[in-house]
Motif scaffolding. Structure first.
Motif, PDB file in Angstrom:
ATOM      1  N   GLY A  31      32.303   1.999  21.265  1.00  0.00           N
ATOM      2  CA  GLY A  31      31.629   2.721  20.410  1.00  0.00           C
ATOM      3  C   GLY A  31      30.054   2.716  20.977  1.00  0.00           C
ATOM      4  N   ARG A  32      29.224   2.673  20.231  1.00  0.00           N
ATOM      5  CA  ARG A  32      27.915   2.589  20.548  1.00  0.00           C
ATOM      6  C   ARG A  32      27.304   1.165  20.267  1.00  0.00           C
ATOM      7  N   VAL A  33      26.949   0.530  21.569  1.00  0.00           N
ATOM      8  CA  VAL A  33      26.147  -0.905  21.779  1.00  0.00           C
ATOM      9  C   VAL A  33      24.999  -0.918  22.431  1.00  0.00           C
ATOM     10  N   GLY A  34      24.013  -1.584  21.963  1.00  0.00           N
ATOM     11  CA  GLY A  34      22.812  -1.573  22.404  1.00  0.00           C
ATOM     12  C   GLY A  34      21.794  -2.691  21.914  1.00  0.00           C
ATOM     13  N   LEU A  35      20.756  -2.835  22.197  1.00  0.00           N
ATOM     14  CA  LEU A  35      19.603  -3.605  21.709  1.00  0.00           C
ATOM     15  C   LEU A  35      18.531  -2.900  21.085  1.00  0.00           C
ATOM     16  N   ALA A  36      17.946  -3.662  19.978  1.00  0.00           N
ATOM     17  CA  ALA A  36      16.687  -3.057  19.332  1.00  0.00           C
ATOM     18  C   ALA A  36      15.741  -4.260  18.918  1.00  0.00           C
ATOM     19  N   GLU A  37      14.472  -3.830  18.934  1.00  0.00           N
ATOM     20  CA  GLU A  37      13.360  -4.682  18.860  1.00  0.00           C
ATOM     21  C   GLU A  37      13.482  -5.398  17.564  1.00  0.00           C
ATOM     22  N   SER A  38      13.122  -6.832  17.606  1.00  0.00           N
ATOM     23  CA  SER A  38      12.990  -7.859  16.498  1.00  0.00           C
ATOM     24  C   SER A  38      12.107  -7.314  15.472  1.00  0.00           C
ATOM     25  N   PRO A  39      12.367  -7.333  14.337  1.00  0.00           N
ATOM     26  CA  PRO A  39      11.359  -6.735  13.128  1.00  0.00           C
ATOM     27  C   PRO A  39      10.163  -7.516  13.244  1.00  0.00           C
ATOM     28  N   SER A  40       9.205  -6.954  12.797  1.00  0.00           N
ATOM     29  CA  SER A  40       7.785  -7.438  12.523  1.00  0.00           C
ATOM     30  C   SER A  40       7.761  -8.254  11.380  1.00  0.00           C
ATOM     31  N   ALA A  41       6.912  -9.460  11.210  1.00  0.00           N
ATOM     32  CA  ALA A  41       6.744 -10.094  10.291  1.00  0.00           C
ATOM     33  C   ALA A  41       6.767  -9.368   8.815  1.00  0.00           C
ATOM     34  N   GLU A  59       0.796  -1.149  -0.061  1.00  0.00           N
ATOM     35  CA  GLU A  59       0.015   0.047  -0.071  1.00  0.00           C
ATOM     36  C   GLU A  59       1.005   1.381   0.025  1.00  0.00           C
ATOM     37  N   GLY A  60       2.135   1.218  -0.037  1.00  0.00           N
ATOM     38  CA  GLY A  60       3.234   2.216   0.118  1.00  0.00           C
ATOM     39  C   GLY A  60       3.965   2.379   1.238  1.00  0.00           C
ATOM     40  N   THR A  61       4.525   3.359   1.455  1.00  0.00           N
ATOM     41  CA  THR A  61       5.623   3.515   2.746  1.00  0.00           C
ATOM     42  C   THR A  61       4.876   3.823   4.123  1.00  0.00           C
ATOM     43  N   ARG A  62       4.989   3.342   4.956  1.00  0.00           N
ATOM     44  CA  ARG A  62       4.535   3.657   6.231  1.00  0.00           C
ATOM     45  C   ARG A  62       5.566   3.478   7.441  1.00  0.00           C
ATOM     46  N   MET A  63       5.359   4.276   8.421  1.00  0.00           N
ATOM     47  CA  MET A  63       6.307   4.130   9.459  1.00  0.00           C
ATOM     48  C   MET A  63       6.005   3.289  10.490  1.00  0.00           C
ATOM     49  N   GLU A  64       6.962   2.410  11.111  1.00  0.00           N
ATOM     50  CA  GLU A  64       6.867   1.379  11.900  1.00  0.00           C
ATOM     51  C   GLU A  64       7.763   1.762  13.254  1.00  0.00           C
ATOM     52  N   PRO A  65       7.043   1.761  14.388  1.00  0.00           N
ATOM     53  CA  PRO A  65       7.846   1.898  15.625  1.00  0.00           C
ATOM     54  C   PRO A  65       8.854   0.885  15.883  1.00  0.00           C
ATOM     55  N   VAL A  66      10.089   1.129  16.258  1.00  0.00           N
ATOM     56  CA  VAL A  66      11.085   0.208  16.898  1.00  0.00           C
ATOM     57  C   VAL A  66      11.483   0.831  18.219  1.00  0.00           C
ATOM     58  N   ARG A  67      11.548  -0.295  19.072  1.00  0.00           N
ATOM     59  CA  ARG A  67      12.020   0.181  20.341  1.00  0.00           C
ATOM     60  C   ARG A  67      13.479  -0.300  20.643  1.00  0.00           C
ATOM     61  N   TYR A  68      14.272   0.330  21.030  1.00  0.00           N
ATOM     62  CA  TYR A  68      15.744   0.358  21.543  1.00  0.00           C
ATOM     63  C   TYR A  68      16.321   0.756  22.667  1.00  0.00           C
ATOM     64  N   LEU A  69      17.334   0.288  23.141  1.00  0.00           N
ATOM     65  CA  LEU A  69      18.127   0.989  24.135  1.00  0.00           C
ATOM     66  C   LEU A  69      19.533   0.816  24.091  1.00  0.00           C
TER      67      LEU A  69
END
Length: 330
Positions: free
Chosen positions: A183-193, A156-166
């Motif tokens: 450097g910068r090390v952290g965790l980010a949420e697994s991608p949705s299906a 349907e086109g481009t949409r914005m998806e929220p991603v959580r991280y720390l």
């Protein structure tokens, strides 16, 4: 109980010149969209201009490589096809937003002052909140869980998806928040299906299908301390020998190597400073086809200790890129 970290989410390659980096990565066989740059007016009523930092991504189904540069501090020319993203900010909020963006850009500029190369490592987590609690219980500081928006190309086109991280804080109180020595090390949420499906459609001429590893080089006397830190970040022990420690993350791994053993692991490589991320690896569909493409584009190739092929850091803007035959059909 299963682990709250499942693999690598992305690695970040900080470059001085985005235009040059795009050319190099495309010759390496990666598909990247035009980079995006935030745009802000320099003053109320002025036209919006590229500001802070710009980035683009080589997407794989579940992870990606980020290319990022600084606009004002050695960021090079903004590519002609760059996508400018105007930040709509009320005039009274503009100074605060500009200060925040400048802070991000300064962090990246500090990375470039160390060396051009890989400075960002984010792990994949299906449960960022649970991981945050585990880190806190283990005495690992972090800046809390935040959310950002990622563009997703759908039918349907481009949409914005929220991603959580720390982002993980270093143990030295003098170090800026969200930074550890390498450097910068952290965790980010697994991608949705849906995001996995969208990223699966990206085809890379080199056959890359996912991140396979990252390599952190440390001083010989600091290997045990680095292992302790990463064991607390990842919630699992390492394996290996006296000079190399490996954390298995399912389909990917993190390798810690003492400086004296780096040449054994990746012949000819030297760390520009210590500690430093010196290499990352990608799994490919057909290593022979990848080799033909890379040699055809003029890249020298070296065999790693494990028999994989890698492009030396000197030819890849400061980080060695390892290409490994995927263990399973894609």
């Amino acid at each position: 109980m299963g682990h709250d970290i499942d693999g690598l989410h992305h690695v970040g390659h900080v470059v001085r010149d985005m235009e040059r980096a795009l050319e190099r990565y495309r010759l390496l066989g990666f598909t990247l969209p035009p980079p995006a740059y935030p745009a802000l007016p320099g003053a109320a009523g002025a036209p919006a201009e590229p500001f802070g930092a710009g980035n683009t991504h080589a997407y794989f189904p579940r992870d990606f490589v980020e290319l990022v540069t600084v606009v004002d501090d050695g960021g090079g020319v903004v590519p002609a096809d760059a996508h400018l993203v105007p930040l709509r900010v009320p005039d009274d909020k503009l100074p605060a937003v500009m200060a925040a963006v400048r802070g991000t850009a300064e962090n990246l500029a500090a990375c470039l002052r160390r060396f051009e190369g890989m400075h960002i490592l984010m792990f994949d987590s299906a449960d960022v909140e649970r991981a945050a609690g585990r880190l806190e219980a283990g005495g690992v500081g972090h800046g809390g869980v935040h959310a950002v928006q990622r563009p997703v190309e759908t039918a349907e086109g481009t949409r914005m998806e929220p991603v959580r991280y720390l982002e993980i804080d270093g143990e030295d109180p003098a170090m800026p928040r969200g930074r550890v020595p390498e450097g910068r090390v952290g965790l980010a949420e697994s991608p949705s299906a849906e995001l996995v499906d969208a990223q699966r459609r990206v085809d890379h001429p080199n056959g890359a299908i996912g991140l396979a590893e990252c390599v952190l080089c440390v001083a010989d006397g600091e290997l045990a301390e680095a292992e302790r830190r990463y064991e607390s970040y990842l919630g699992r022990p390492a394996r290996g020998d006296a000079l190399t420690r490996v954390f298995d993350l399912g389909g990917a791994k993190v390798v810690l190597v003492a400086a004296s053993a780096l040449d054994r692991l990746l012949p000819g490589e030297r760390a520009p400073v210590l500690p430093a991320f010196v290499a990352y690896g990608v799994a490919v569909r057909d290593l022979s086809a990848t080799e033909r493409l890379l040699r055809g584009n003029g890249f020298p190739l070296v065999r790693s200790a494990g028999g994989d092929l890698f492009v030396p850091a000197a030819q890849a803007l400061g980080v060695a890129i390892v290409f490994r035959q995927a263990s399973q059909p894609y």
